[in-house]
Design a protein around this motif. Structure first.
Motif, PDB file in Angstrom:
ATOM      1  N   GLY A   1       0.833  -1.200   0.000  1.00 35.15           N
ATOM      2  CA  GLY A   1       0.000   0.000   0.000  1.00 35.15           C
ATOM      3  C   GLY A   1       0.862   1.241   0.000  1.00 35.15           C
ATOM      4  N   ALA A   2       0.658   2.100  -1.013  1.00 33.49           N
ATOM      5  CA  ALA A   2       1.512   3.286  -1.167  1.00 33.49           C
ATOM      6  C   ALA A   2       0.763   4.560  -0.806  1.00 33.49           C
ATOM      7  CB  ALA A   2       2.069   3.357  -2.585  1.00 33.49           C
ATOM      8  N   GLY A   3      -0.123   4.472   0.203  1.00 35.15           N
ATOM      9  CA  GLY A   3      -0.784   5.672   0.701  1.00 35.15           C
ATOM     10  C   GLY A   3       0.136   6.423   1.656  1.00 35.15           C
ATOM     11  N   PRO A   4      -0.414   7.406   2.377  1.00 38.28           N
ATOM     12  CA  PRO A   4       0.412   8.228   3.273  1.00 38.28           C
ATOM     13  C   PRO A   4       1.063   7.397   4.377  1.00 38.28           C
ATOM     14  CG  PRO A   4      -1.786   9.166   3.041  1.00 38.28           C
ATOM     15  CD  PRO A   4      -1.824   7.838   2.371  1.00 38.28           C
ATOM     16  N   GLY A   5       0.475   6.260   4.756  1.00 38.14           N
ATOM     17  CA  GLY A   5       1.123   5.377   5.717  1.00 38.14           C
ATOM     18  C   GLY A   5       2.215   4.575   5.044  1.00 38.14           C
ATOM     19  N   GLY A   6       1.852   3.915   3.953  1.00 38.52           N
ATOM     20  CA  GLY A   6       2.779   3.019   3.271  1.00 38.52           C
ATOM     21  C   GLY A   6       4.002   3.714   2.718  1.00 38.52           C
ATOM     22  N   TYR A   7       3.783   4.830   2.012  1.00 35.51           N
ATOM     23  CA  TYR A   7       4.988   5.442   1.417  1.00 35.51           C
ATOM     24  C   TYR A   7       5.875   6.054   2.494  1.00 35.51           C
ATOM     25  CZ  TYR A   7       2.989  10.292   0.961  1.00 35.51           C
ATOM     26  OH  TYR A   7       2.458  11.521   1.165  1.00 35.51           O
TER      27      TYR A   7
ATOM     28  N   THR B   1      15.674   5.364   4.692  1.00 34.82           N
ATOM     29  CA  THR B   1      16.670   6.259   5.287  1.00 34.82           C
ATOM     30  C   THR B   1      17.403   5.578   6.438  1.00 34.82           C
ATOM     31  OG1 THR B   1      15.070   7.227   6.803  1.00 34.82           O
ATOM     32  CG2 THR B   1      15.358   8.350   4.702  1.00 34.82           C
ATOM     33  N   HIS B   2      16.806   4.530   7.010  1.00 36.64           N
ATOM     34  CA  HIS B   2      17.499   3.751   8.046  1.00 36.64           C
ATOM     35  C   HIS B   2      18.430   2.716   7.424  1.00 36.64           C
ATOM     36  CE1 HIS B   2      15.811   5.040  11.880  1.00 36.64           C
ATOM     37  NE2 HIS B   2      14.634   5.147  11.305  1.00 36.64           N
ATOM     38  N   GLY B   3      18.486   2.662   6.081  1.00 38.67           N
ATOM     39  CA  GLY B   3      19.407   1.735   5.431  1.00 38.67           C
ATOM     40  C   GLY B   3      18.807   0.389   5.073  1.00 38.67           C
ATOM     41  N   LEU B   4      17.494   0.240   5.255  1.00 36.20           N
ATOM     42  CA  LEU B   4      16.865  -1.025   4.885  1.00 36.20           C
ATOM     43  C   LEU B   4      16.624  -1.061   3.373  1.00 36.20           C
ATOM     44  CD1 LEU B   4      16.413  -1.144   7.947  1.00 36.20           C
ATOM     45  CD2 LEU B   4      14.091  -1.893   7.551  1.00 36.20           C
ATOM     46  N   THR B   5      16.666  -2.274   2.798  1.00 40.00           N
ATOM     47  CA  THR B   5      16.229  -2.413   1.412  1.00 40.00           C
ATOM     48  C   THR B   5      14.717  -2.589   1.442  1.00 40.00           C
ATOM     49  OG1 THR B   5      16.640  -4.785   1.510  1.00 40.00           O
ATOM     50  CG2 THR B   5      18.385  -3.430   0.587  1.00 40.00           C
ATOM     51  N   VAL B   6      14.029  -1.818   0.590  1.00 40.02           N
ATOM     52  CA  VAL B   6      12.576  -1.729   0.719  1.00 40.02           C
ATOM     53  C   VAL B   6      11.899  -1.915  -0.633  1.00 40.02           C
ATOM     54  CG1 VAL B   6      10.654  -0.275   1.486  1.00 40.02           C
ATOM     55  CG2 VAL B   6      12.884  -0.045   2.589  1.00 40.02           C
ATOM     56  N   ALA B   7      10.807  -2.685  -0.642  1.00 42.28           N
ATOM     57  CA  ALA B   7       9.932  -2.750  -1.808  1.00 42.28           C
ATOM     58  C   ALA B   7       8.564  -2.194  -1.402  1.00 42.28           C
ATOM     59  CB  ALA B   7       9.783  -4.181  -2.301  1.00 42.28           C
ATOM     60  N   LEU B   8       7.970  -1.397  -2.304  1.00 39.17           N
ATOM     61  CA  LEU B   8       6.681  -0.776  -2.046  1.00 39.17           C
ATOM     62  C   LEU B   8       5.705  -1.300  -3.098  1.00 39.17           C
ATOM     63  CD1 LEU B   8       4.988   1.406  -0.540  1.00 39.17           C
ATOM     64  CD2 LEU B   8       5.989   3.095  -2.080  1.00 39.17           C
ATOM     65  N   VAL B   9       4.633  -1.950  -2.626  1.00 40.32           N
ATOM     66  CA  VAL B   9       3.719  -2.627  -3.550  1.00 40.32           C
ATOM     67  C   VAL B   9       2.371  -1.918  -3.543  1.00 40.32           C
ATOM     68  CG1 VAL B   9       2.557  -4.816  -4.034  1.00 40.32           C
ATOM     69  CG2 VAL B   9       4.863  -4.825  -3.063  1.00 40.32           C
TER      70      VAL B   9
ATOM     71  N   ALA C   1      -2.629  -1.332   3.569  1.00 37.42           N
ATOM     72  CA  ALA C   1      -3.480  -1.461   2.391  1.00 37.42           C
ATOM     73  C   ALA C   1      -4.755  -0.618   2.476  1.00 37.42           C
ATOM     74  CB  ALA C   1      -3.836  -2.934   2.159  1.00 37.42           C
ATOM     75  N   GLY C   2      -4.953   0.066   3.615  1.00 34.57           N
ATOM     76  CA  GLY C   2      -6.000   1.082   3.676  1.00 34.57           C
ATOM     77  C   GLY C   2      -7.424   0.572   3.741  1.00 34.57           C
ATOM     78  N   SER C   3      -8.329   1.427   3.260  1.00 35.73           N
ATOM     79  CA  SER C   3      -9.753   1.140   3.345  1.00 35.73           C
ATOM     80  C   SER C   3     -10.440   1.650   2.082  1.00 35.73           C
ATOM     81  CB  SER C   3     -10.350   1.835   4.574  1.00 35.73           C
ATOM     82  OG  SER C   3     -10.248   3.242   4.417  1.00 35.73           O
ATOM     83  N   ARG C   4     -11.700   1.276   1.931  1.00 38.53           N
ATOM     84  CA  ARG C   4     -12.475   1.741   0.787  1.00 38.53           C
ATOM     85  C   ARG C   4     -13.848   2.174   1.300  1.00 38.53           C
ATOM     86  NH1 ARG C   4     -12.571  -3.497   1.445  1.00 38.53           N
ATOM     87  NH2 ARG C   4     -14.582  -4.538   1.456  1.00 38.53           N
ATOM     88  N   PRO C   5     -14.567   2.999   0.532  1.00 40.30           N
ATOM     89  CA  PRO C   5     -15.875   3.438   0.998  1.00 40.30           C
ATOM     90  C   PRO C   5     -16.795   2.228   1.142  1.00 40.30           C
ATOM     91  CG  PRO C   5     -15.177   4.700  -0.927  1.00 40.30           C
ATOM     92  CD  PRO C   5     -14.223   3.561  -0.782  1.00 40.30           C
ATOM     93  N   ALA C   6     -17.538   2.195   2.256  1.00 43.28           N
ATOM     94  CA  ALA C   6     -18.499   1.106   2.445  1.00 43.28           C
ATOM     95  C   ALA C   6     -19.726   1.381   1.581  1.00 43.28           C
ATOM     96  CB  ALA C   6     -18.900   1.016   3.917  1.00 43.28           C
TER      97      ALA C   6
END
Lengths: 431, 465
Positions: free
Chosen positions: B12-18, B26-34, B144-149
């Motif tokens: 999830g690449a929303g404001p939490g995920g990204y 920035t902490h030096g981890l290798t990261v994948a964003l899906v 992964a967030g939420s969607r409108p009910a």
């Protein structure tokens, strides 16, 4: 070449130099003991990681030292040029930490120990987000810190003062623990002049001797000892051992009776966990330990030391045999590290090889029980109305009567004996 | 098929995920964003906060232009060019989404477009139109967030029934719009459509719109909606809905009557549901609660030790800034700093006209929990700044702890309340007292003075209160 202090052991951040055993100009050999350090756990010899001539000594008795402290400069024998001390994890190549002989700063504010923040609204103590994060990382409970800012807000200096206070208290433990402070020691009366009665000779004692002495009198004055004597019939155990000796020998393992006894004792301890505990008198509680680490009292040229075999319950006889040999070898060569001396939850003192009978071992505080083993003796025993020749092992179990009563001591002793007399052969097979 | 091996995968690449991905990098981890959306930024950026605020900006311009006639400046009737509005709105989204992609590249975060499916506690499969790839990871953060009910009773399969997603696409300006649900999403979008010319009605099952917020903060918004909306039906339920020619026929019922109304479009804004299905969580030890939210502890770790979860998918306030903060806590824990998400001060802002904002303890919450408080209020009628733009329908209040005068909560209603609340959040987080706030010099003439004045009212030393 500069010799720095190695890692002292888990949970030991610093130690005090008790004695420096070398002088400038001395030739030292590799593994020769150069320092004796005292921690709250034990006195530990620090061996020299390399041979050479001592040029300078950078610490003195009474200094507080920690990992990386520069202790010695030596020259020559440059074959081994890295400053790694074999004691403990041999990671001495770190930046030197400044030697501090200054006393621990005393807190500027009054006693803080009893303070607890309370709020009618249930709010947490007022403190900025950065201070709250710091408290999480340090594991500090902010409610125990008295805030001096507006509205009682906790400021950075408040946290610093609290940490200083905690450190101060931590180093004050021997003086403030009621268990030790309570029996006021009568002043040692002045000794007579023995030379009036004949020739005498003054001999210095080692710091290890002093430490043992102090520890023993602390244990003796704090713990009301009871010692339970009994005998275990080890005839069957010895036969079992004999049966399996060849099998173990093939793997190069010397299968001793002691190793079998460790297994029998740990099984009994699991059924009587109070013998594997610590009595926390100050806080009115018992600390039960879910690990079974045995201190093994070992006689050395310099006096008693008690290295530890960890997780006895989880180890095979093969591993325990190897651990026992390692301890013996380390003790013989003065290679026992501070880490080897820490963390025992129960202690065994085996005087069997010295051919003596029962004795009254002193509890290895803060543990609550110790088992003494003496020499197994062949005796006539009446079994089912008939006299048989059996081998009996004298057991001497000392325990802390503050939390363990005589009946439990008796039951635990019986449990040990049962474990020895009906030794579980599976342990011998399953290696 | 390709395989990536990373320290951290973020779903999830929303404001939490990204935020999680970038901070971890920035902490030096290798990261994948899906993310399955090729436009990074999640709901907030593509279908939520950002486009709605762009449209609310236009609504504000229209309202202000109207009211300017009272002050001697008269504009003509505004001409609305929907195509141009959409183009402008899309350009903002593209700019921000492109920015997220750029930042990902700059921090060497591998972006994988596709749907993430856990295969195990250490492997994620990513399904994309171009095929499958696999990511093996040491840690995962689910964002992964939420969607409108959209309750099935409202789902007529008609384009006339919209969720916030479709409403923000602005297909047309319906003559009559029904908003089901008077929460912040319904009220914000109602405000937009009303300014663009729709006759807006709101139906709310609770006794008040924006329920949960303090009643005194809601009052100006209620007044606004009563003036500018066609109807606001509170304590009223939608019994049924059906397509009726080019309209939707809605049956409404309250305690006293049942009636029917026809609308050109209906916006269903009755809440949001977590996207916790179809993530392959059954292949991990992650546990959901009975409402489908992922269960986490205060370190934001799930029941699966290698997997953390943040944002809407763990429930609580479904706000972007809550997710961003949680991202930092989760990453802290992954890199070995055991921080916790405890007693967080999460400012809430409703971008209605006027805006409503609060942080920390509310009067409503204090009452419900039986917490003794003192309240100090400063109505904007005495604010020179509010008078200069003719919006004195505001109020600033402090919720204080008796005895210590510590600021436990701040509530504001009025123009720009969303910006003003930041000082309130800072005051609470710093453990400030009313005296602290009163001692700080606030620039004149600004609305920020109302915070200082509210503190001074408490001590009876206010110059204007």
């Amino acid at each position: 070449m500069e010799i720095k202090l190695p890692h002292l052991g888990d949970g030991i951040d610093s130690a005090v130099v008790l004695s420096v055993l070398v002088s400038p100009g001395d030739m030292v050999t590799k593994d020769q003991t150069i320092l004796e350090l005292e921690t709250d756990k034990a006195v530990a010899p620090i061996p020299c990681p390399a041979a050479g001539k001592v040029i300078a000594i950078h610490v003195k008795s009474g200094d507080t030292v920690s990992m990386g402290t520069l202790v010695l400069s030596i020259e020559g024998d440059s074959a081994s040029s890295t400053a790694t001390a074999p004691v403990a994890s041999a990671q001495a190549a770190v930046a030197p930490v400044s030697v501090s002989s200054a006393p621990t700063p005393t807190p500027s504010t009054g006693p803080l120990g009893s303070y607890t923040f309370e709020s009618a609204s249930g709010a947490e103590p007022p403190a900025s987000p950065s201070i709250r994060k710091m408290s999480q990382l340090f594991g500090l409970d902010l409610r125990r810190i008295r805030g001096t800012g507006n509205g009682g807000r906790i400021t950075t200096p408040d946290v610093q003062a609290h940490l200083s206070h905690l450190q101060f208290v931590a180093f004050q433990v021997p003086a403030t623990t009621p268990a030790i402070a309570a029996p006021t020691k009568p002043a040692t009366p002045a000794l007579p002049d023995f030379s009036k009665f004949g020739s005498i000779e003054i001999q210095p004692i080692t710091s290890l001797r002093k430490k043992i002495g102090q520890k023993m009198s602390d244990a003796w004055t704090t713990v009301p000892h009871v010692t339970q004597f009994d005998e275990a019939d080890i005839t069957q155990l010895m036969a079992l051992r004999k049966k399996y000796v060849p099998e173990y020998e093939k793997k190069g393992i010397k299968l001793s009776v002691t190793v079998l006894l460790l297994k029998a004792v740990v099984d009994a301890l699991k059924k009587f966990p109070i013998f594997n505990s610590t009595y926390d008198e100050a806080n009115g509680q018992m600390i039960m330990k879910n690990y079974f680490n045995f201190g093994i009292a070992v006689d050395t040229d310099n006096g008693l030391i008690v290295p530890v075999i960890r997780n006895v319950d989880q180890k095979s006889l093969e591993t325990l045999s190897a651990d026992l040999s390692t301890i013996a070898e380390k003790a013989r060569t003065r290679q026992v590290s501070l880490e080897d001396l820490q963390g025992s939850s129960f202690t065994i003192s085996n005087l069997g090889s010295l051919g003596v009978g029962p004795f009254t071992p002193i509890v290895n505080t803060p543990e609550v029980a110790i088992l003494g083993l003496s020499k197994g003796v062949t005796k006539p025993v009446v079994i089912d109305g008939k006299i048989e020749i059996r081998t009996l092992l004298p057991l001497s179990l000392s325990y802390d009567h503050r939390i363990i009563d005589g009946a439990d001591g008796a039951r635990f002793t019986r449990e040990i004996i049962a474990g020895i007399e009906q030794f579980n052969e599976e342990y011998l097979k399953g290696n | 098929m390709s395989t990536h091996s990373v320290d951290l995968v973020v779903i999830g690449a929303g404001p939490g995920g990204y935020a999680a991905a970038f901070v971890a990098a920035t902490h030096g981890l290798t990261v994948a964003l899906v993310d399955s959306d090729t436009n990074l930024g999640g709901v907030c950026l593509n279908r939520g906060c950002i486009p709605s605020k762009a449209l609310l900006h236009l609504a504000k311009l229209i309202r202000e232009a109207e009211s300017a006639s009272h002050h001697g400046v008269t504009f003509g009737k505004p001409k609305i060019d929907l195509d141009q509005i959409r183009t402008w709105k899309t350009s903002i989204i593209d700019k921000l989404s492109g920015g997220v992609a750029h930042l990902a590249k700059k921090r060497n975060v591998t972006v994988l477009n596709g749907r993430g499916l856990f295969q195990s506690s250490t492997t994620l499969r990513v399904d994309s139109p171009n095929g499958q790839s696999y990511v093996t990871f040491k840690h995962a953060i689910i964002a992964a967030g939420s969607r409108p009910a959209l309750p099935s009773a409202f789902d007529l399969g008609s384009h006339r029934v919209m969720t916030s997603t479709e409403a923000l696409e602005l297909a047309d300006i319906p003559a009559r719009l029904l908003v089901i649900g008077g929460g912040y999403i319904g009220m914000e979008l109602g405000t937009v459509y009303s300014a663009l010319g729709s006759k807006v009605s709101v139906v709310e099952a609770q006794s008040s719109i924006l329920s949960g917020a303090d009643p005194d903060l809601i009052r100006p918004v209620v007044k606004f909606s009563q003036t500018h909306f066609e109807s606001v039906w509170t304590s009223t339920k939608v019994q049924s809905m059906q397509s009726d020619g080019k309209t939707v026929k809605v049956t409404l019922a309250n305690e006293t009557k049942t009636w029917e109304e026809n609308f050109d479009r209906v916006l269903v804004s009755v809440g949001r549901s977590p996207n916790s299905q179809n993530l392959g969580l059954e292949n991990t030890k992650v546990q959901l609660d009975d409402r489908g939210y992922i269960k986490v502890n205060s370190n934001l770790a799930t029941d699966d030790p290698s997997i953390y979860a943040i944002g809407d998918i763990i429930g609580g306030l479904m706000l972007a800034h809550k997710a961003s903060k949680e991202a930092r806590i989760a990453v802290d824990n992954i890199v070995g700093d055991p921080t916790r998400f405890e007693n967080p001060i999460i400012p809430a802002v409703v971008f209605t006209d006027p805006e409503v904002a609060w942080a920390g303890l509310t009067e409503t919450e204090a009452k419900a929990k039986g917490i003794a408080i003192k309240v100090s209020k400063f109505p904007w009628g005495a604010s020179g700044r509010a008078l200069t733009f003719d919006r004195t329908d505001g109020l600033t209040k402090l919720i204080l702890e008796p005895g210590t005068d510590r600021i436990l909560g701040v509530g504001i209603v009025g123009v720009g309340a969303g910006e003003l609340i930041a000082e309130g959040a800072l005051a609470i987080e710093m453990g400030a007292t009313a005296a602290d706030l009163g001692e700080v010099i606030h620039a004149h003439p600004t609305l920020s003075e109302t915070l200082m004045e509210a503190a001074e009212v408490y001590y009876g030393t206010s110059a204007h209160g």
